[in-house]
Design a protein around this motif. Sequence first.
Motif: not given
Ligand SMILES: CC(=O)N[C@@H]([C@@H](O)[C@H](O)[C@H](O)CO)[C@@H](O)CC(=O)C(=O)O
Length: 303
Positions: A199-200, A50-51, A13, A174, A142, A172, A197, A215-216
Motif C-alpha cells: 500500500d505504501e 494475510t490480513t 484485504a 504483494s 497471490y 495480487k 499489494g 491491501g490492509s
Molecule cells: C504483508 C502484508 O500484510 N501486506 C498487506 C499490505 O496491505 C500491508 O499491510 C501494507 O502495505 C502495510 O505494509 C497486503 O499485501 C496483504 C493482503 O493483501 C492480504 O491480507 O491478503
Amino acid sequence: MASPKRLQGLTAATITPMTPDGEINLSVIGQYVDYLVKEQDVKNVFVNGTTGEGLALSTQERKQLAEEWVTKGKNKLDHVIIHVGALSLPEAKELAKHAAATGASGIAGIAPFFFKPTNKDTLVAFLREVASEAPGIPFYYYHIPPLTGVKIRVEELLDGIKEQIPTFQGVKFSDTDLLDFAQCVKNNKEQFVLLYGVDEHLLSALAMGASGAVGSTYNYLGKKNNLMLEAFAKQDLALAQRYQFCTGEFLSFVFKLGFGVAQTKAVMTFTSGIPMGPPRLPLLSASVDFIEKAKAKMESLIV
Ligand SMILES: CC(=O)N[C@@H]([C@@H](O)[C@H](O)[C@H](O)CO)[C@@H](O)CC(=O)C(=O)O
C-alpha cells in the motif's frame, strides 16, 4: 455473485473479526460490509488472506467466513474474492470448490510455503489443480514472497499460463520488485488484472500501470486512497503524491512502533468502531501504548 465487471480500483484485504476468546465473529460482517461501502467507498474484498489470518484459521472457519462475506455482500459489493491457498493441495481444492458454490466472484491462491515449489512448472501444476475446482470463476495468483519465501518471478509465471489455467485472471502482487511488476504489466496488461499489494508504494505501481490494489490499509484509509486514484487518473501527480504521503506518514509512524496484522485489527477497531477482537496465536494483541499513539497519529493526518 459472479461479477461482469473486471476487478479494478481498491480491494480491502479483510480482517477476520474475532470474539475476545478467539472465536471468529461472524455477527459483525454485515456492519463491516456497510462500513467499507459507505465510509471508505470500497466495494471489493479479498477474504481469508494475510490480513484475514487465513492460514491461521481452520477449513471450517474459512468456509463460514466465505459464506458470510458473500451473503452479506450481495447487492452491495462488486467483488468478493476468496483466498483458498493452503499448504495441503486437497484442502486448497476443497476451499476452491466451496468458494465457487457459495457464489464468490473469484478465488485466489498463494504458493504452498512449507514444501515449496522450486520452479514455475511445479507452481503452475499446483495452482492448476486448485483453479480447476472452480471452473466458472476467475482465479488470481497471490504473490507474497516476503511471507511464502517463494520467489518465482511473476513475469515468468504468466508466460503461457492461460493455456494451463483457463480461468487465470490476474495477480495480487504483494512485493516491492517493481521491475518484475512492470514486466507483468508490459506483457499482459490487456489480458490480466494486475493488482498491487504494497500500500505504501501504490502510486509507484500506478505509474507502472497497475489495474488496482489489494491491501490492509484500504479498510481504514480507503477513502483517501480512492482520492489518490482519482488524482492519478486526472494526471494531478502533486495531489496524488499528497495522498500517498498521507498513507506513508501513518505507516512509517506505526512501523516504528511495530506493525502487523494484530495492529491492523486494533487500527480498524478504533477507526470503524467495529470490534475486530484479538488476533490468533502466535500473534499477540496490540498494546494499549500502540493504540493510543496510532489513534492520535490517525487523527492528525491531513492531506
Ligand atoms: C504483508 C502484508 O500484510 N501486506 C498487506 C499490505 O496491505 C500491508 O499491510 C501494507 O502495505 C502495510 O505494509 C497486503 O499485501 C496483504 C493482503 O493483501 C492480504 O491480507 O491478503
